[in-house]
Enzyme design. Structure first.
Site, short mmCIF file in Angstrom:
data_model
loop_
_atom_site.label_atom_id
_atom_site.label_comp_id
_atom_site.label_asym_id
_atom_site.label_seq_id
_atom_site.Cartn_x
_atom_site.Cartn_y
_atom_site.Cartn_z
N HIS A 466 0.80 -1.35 -0.11
CA HIS A 466 0.62 -0.18 0.13
C HIS A 466 0.64 0.97 -0.26
CE1 HIS A 466 -3.25 -2.90 1.75
NE2 HIS A 466 -3.19 -3.33 0.84
C1 LIG Z 1 0.86 -7.42 -4.59
C2 LIG Z 1 -0.15 -6.55 -4.34
C3 LIG Z 1 -1.65 -6.59 -4.04
C4 LIG Z 1 -2.21 -5.94 -3.80
N1 LIG Z 1 -3.55 -6.04 -3.10
C5 LIG Z 1 -4.24 -4.37 -2.90
C6 LIG Z 1 -5.75 -5.41 -2.62
O1 LIG Z 1 -5.78 -5.75 -2.72
N2 LIG Z 1 -6.56 -4.04 -2.89
C7 LIG Z 1 -6.30 -2.78 -3.17
O2 LIG Z 1 -6.72 -1.81 -2.30
N3 LIG Z 1 -5.11 -2.75 -2.90
C8 LIG Z 1 -3.54 -3.46 -3.33
N4 LIG Z 1 -2.70 -3.35 -3.56
C9 LIG Z 1 -2.57 -1.83 -4.20
C10 LIG Z 1 -3.38 -1.53 -5.20
O3 LIG Z 1 -3.43 -2.40 -5.74
C11 LIG Z 1 -2.22 0.10 -5.56
O4 LIG Z 1 -2.12 1.49 -4.51
C12 LIG Z 1 -2.89 0.13 -7.63
O5 LIG Z 1 -2.08 -0.60 -7.80
C13 LIG Z 1 -1.74 2.13 -7.01
O6 LIG Z 1 -1.86 2.47 -9.09
P1 LIG Z 1 -0.84 3.61 -9.32
O7 LIG Z 1 -1.38 3.47 -10.66
O8 LIG Z 1 -0.68 4.08 -8.15
O9 LIG Z 1 0.40 2.42 -9.16
P2 LIG Z 1 0.99 1.37 -10.13
O10 LIG Z 1 -0.58 0.48 -10.06
O11 LIG Z 1 2.21 0.81 -9.21
O12 LIG Z 1 0.53 1.54 -11.65
C14 LIG Z 1 2.18 2.17 -11.89
C15 LIG Z 1 1.97 1.21 -13.39
O13 LIG Z 1 3.07 2.18 -14.10
C16 LIG Z 1 3.68 1.77 -14.63
N5 LIG Z 1 5.61 2.06 -14.84
C17 LIG Z 1 6.62 2.07 -13.90
N6 LIG Z 1 7.19 3.39 -14.44
C18 LIG Z 1 6.79 3.49 -15.56
C19 LIG Z 1 7.90 3.72 -17.13
N7 LIG Z 1 9.21 4.75 -16.35
N8 LIG Z 1 6.38 4.24 -17.87
C20 LIG Z 1 6.01 3.22 -18.60
N9 LIG Z 1 5.35 2.62 -17.32
C21 LIG Z 1 6.17 3.24 -15.86
C22 LIG Z 1 3.80 0.36 -14.03
O14 LIG Z 1 4.47 -0.62 -15.05
C23 LIG Z 1 2.76 0.23 -13.71
O15 LIG Z 1 1.66 -1.10 -14.56
C24 LIG Z 1 -1.88 -3.92 -3.91
C25 LIG Z 1 -0.98 -4.52 -4.63
C26 LIG Z 1 0.58 -5.19 -4.81
C27 LIG Z 1 1.41 -4.92 -6.09
#
Ligand SMILES: Cc1cc2nc3c(=O)[nH]c(=O)nc-3n(C[C@H](O)[C@H](O)[C@H](O)COP(=O)(O)OP(=O)(O)OC[C@H]3O[C@@H](n4cnc5c(N)ncnc54)[C@H](O)[C@@H]3O)c2cc1C
Length: 535
Positions: A466
């Protein structure tokens, strides 16, 4: 090809933005994702999660040695696939406590983000298969439903927690967060509702939306104080693409500060140390890192009450058939579909412990499965006072970042984590679970003092994934983005993802991230914000 908006990162935030910004056919949108596609059926199956924390579709990073965990290096799964974390997570759909968002406003100066103001954005995404009331809606892109057939041990767990005095709660996202119950899940008809399947798949035919996979952005291009585009790695070299209106960074709470720092935007000292020319000295980039540290108890069961034995080949085949033919059975389970919220600190403003009942013993990376069927009860402390950092180690965009959650730097976090672990052990010992649970195996009955439990935690704890706060919004000197998510000191660039949360919510973070992107899309398009929900 020219674009109005370039969205970097196809995680939950990036997918929501791609959908909402390209809804206007006159706006040209490019979504760039470093990872690949989510074609593999495991991404759709709720139980596919068990494979995911072990490295599939992940960047493969770990933390730096944790000073307050006896030097432990913690495996730190971060998604690298379209849909980001929502494609590999446990699908728990929780929003946190209303007071979390009110504190964003009162304590960080994030004007416009109080709970009554963000609730309409939670509801705009939502397609709840059961609830429709002040807190829930249906008809949005994101499927939300309750577990399909939780096994008897999960009901015994609910009774056990009530025996300990924790009340039953049917909706943690409603008026009251406290209590124990089955979680809502981001699933629809027994399939994962990832941000990719909910927000991008249905609109991928739009002519004004381009989605490029396996495309890691290595730099944001800044000219005269304005972000004008990005440079992306192509496999054979690099390519620079221009954004006529804005560059939006949605790379997640590790990826966004990493990309900004690689682009020379961040704390000047550490940029120089990494050999990156300073474009803008912005000390908050990569600071203020927060995460939920998870401790757990594992008990051996009296019989085959969880899904440990489904891993055996003949049972896997049967479970697969059951899923394909009837959409029932173990594969419909996210393996962590029961739990709840309670208190380590009785003075806390709202619950500060979250439980996840794991229907097995070796579900996540780094946790060894037991010989006989087991059950896990995770407890995470939700409002850490410790703050960590994300820093680049060098100017090389392929190098892993230095991830330092700095767990337990504040002794209060250690105290509350251990109280949470004690609560988990107590629940597993209640009469209602006696027919299901034979004996505690981890930490084990011989460990009881705080010191012994802390020592156990040092080698067994894990992240709850998280991560938040590393490009925090607000009005203070350390804020990286303003409440409308613009990077302070630059034009033409915003950050939209979990990194902008000034404080990590008291829950899982996928739904809050989706909400942030929903609201951000209105801010970016200059739309009138949705009317606050009167509560
Ligand atoms: C294993 C796991 C289990 C989880 N379980 C839960 C759950 O059950 N329920 C819940 O609510 N939350 C859960 N979470 C947390 C939740 O998934 C995250 O808070 C959420 O995904 C955050 O979203 P985001 O868009 O901020 O970033 P992210 O999900 O990290 O997405 C960022 C994306 O950007 C891409 N990226 C990064 N750098 C670059 C770059 N330089 N160029 C192009 N692309 C790039 C990455 O590859 C990624 O696909 C979990 C997370 C994980 C990893």
């Amino acid at each position: 090809m020219a674009y109005d908006y370039i969205i970097v990162g196809g995680g939950p935030a990036g997918c929501v933005l791609a959908n909402r910004l390209s809804a206007d056919a006159s706006i040209r949108v490019l979504l760039l994702e470093a990872g690949g596609s989510d074609w593999n059926p495991l991404f759709r199956m709720p139980a596919g999660f068990a494979k995911m924390t072990k490295g599939v579709a992940s960047w493969g990073w770990s933390t730096v040695p944790q000073r307050h965990l006896n030097g432990r290096v913690v495996w730190y799964t971060q998604a690298k696939v379209i849909g980001g974390g929502s494609s590999i997570n446990a699908q728990l759909y929780t929003r946190g406590n209303a007071k979390d968002y009110d504190a964003w406003v009162s304590d960080a100066g994030a004007t416009g983000w109080s709970y009554s103001e963000v609730l309409p954005y939670f509801k705009r995404s939502e397609d709840n298969q059961k609830l429709h009331n002040a807190y829930h809606g249906y008809g949005g892109p994101l499927g939300v439903s309750y577990p399909i057939n939780p096994p008897p041990i999960s009901y015994a767990f609910l009774r056990a927690a009530q025996e300990l005095g924790i009340p039953f709660n049917d909706d943690f996202n409603g008026a009251v967060q406290d209590g124990i119950g089955h979680y809502q899940l981001s699933t629809r008809n027994a399939q994962r509702s990832s941000a990719s399947s909910a927000f991008v798949k249905p609109v991928e035919g739009r002519k004004n939306l381009t989605v490029r996979l396996n495309a890691q952005t290595v730099k944001v291009e800044v000219q005269n104080g304005r972000a004008i585009g990005i440079t992306v790695a192509t496999g054979t070299g690099t390519e620079t693409l221009n954004a006529d209106r804005e560059v939006i960074i949605s790379c997640g709470a590790i990826g966004s500060p990493r990309l900004l720092q690689l682009s020379g935007i961040g704390p000047a000292d550490s940029l120089r140390a990494a050999g990156v020319p300073v474009v803008l000295d912005l000390p908050g980039v990569g600071s203020n890192m927060q995460d939920h540290l998870d401790l757990y108890a594992i008990s051996e069961c009296t019989g085959d009450h969880t899904y440990d034995r489904v891993a055996r080949p003949h049972r896997t085949v049967w479970a697969g058939l059951q899923y394909l033919l009837f959409k029932t059975g173990p594969v419909t389970s996210t393996l962590f579909e029961t739990g709840g919220f309670w208190y380590a600190d009785k003075q806390a403003r709202s619950p500060d412990i979250q439980f996840h009942l794991g229907l097995g013993s070796g579900i996540e990376a780094g946790v060894a499965a037991m010989k006989n069927p087991g059950v896990t009860l995770n407890s995470a402390f939700l409002r850490p006072r410790s703050r960590g950092t994300v820093r680049i180690a060098s100017s090389d965009p392929t190098a892993a970042p230095l991830i330092d959650p700095n767990y337990w730097a504040d002794p209060y976090d250690r105290e509350c984590s251990i109280k949470g672990l004690r609560l988990a052990r107590e629940i597993l010992r209640q009469p209602a679970l006696k027919p299901f649970v034979m004996a505690e195996r981890m930490p084990g009955d011989n460990l009881s003092t705080d010191e012994q439990l802390a020592e156990y935690a040092h080698h067994s704890c894990k992240t709850d994934h998280h991560t938040a706060g590393t490009c925090a919004m607000g009005s203070g000197p350390d804020a990286v983005v303003t409440p409308d998510l613009r990077v302070r000191g630059l034009l033409g660039i915003r950050v939209v993802d979990a990194s902008v949360m000034p404080f990590v919510p008291s829950s899982n973070t996928n739904a809050p991230t989706i909400m942030i992107a929903e609201k951000a899309s209105d801010l970016i398009l200059g739309k009138t914000p949705l009317a606050p929900t009167p509560l």
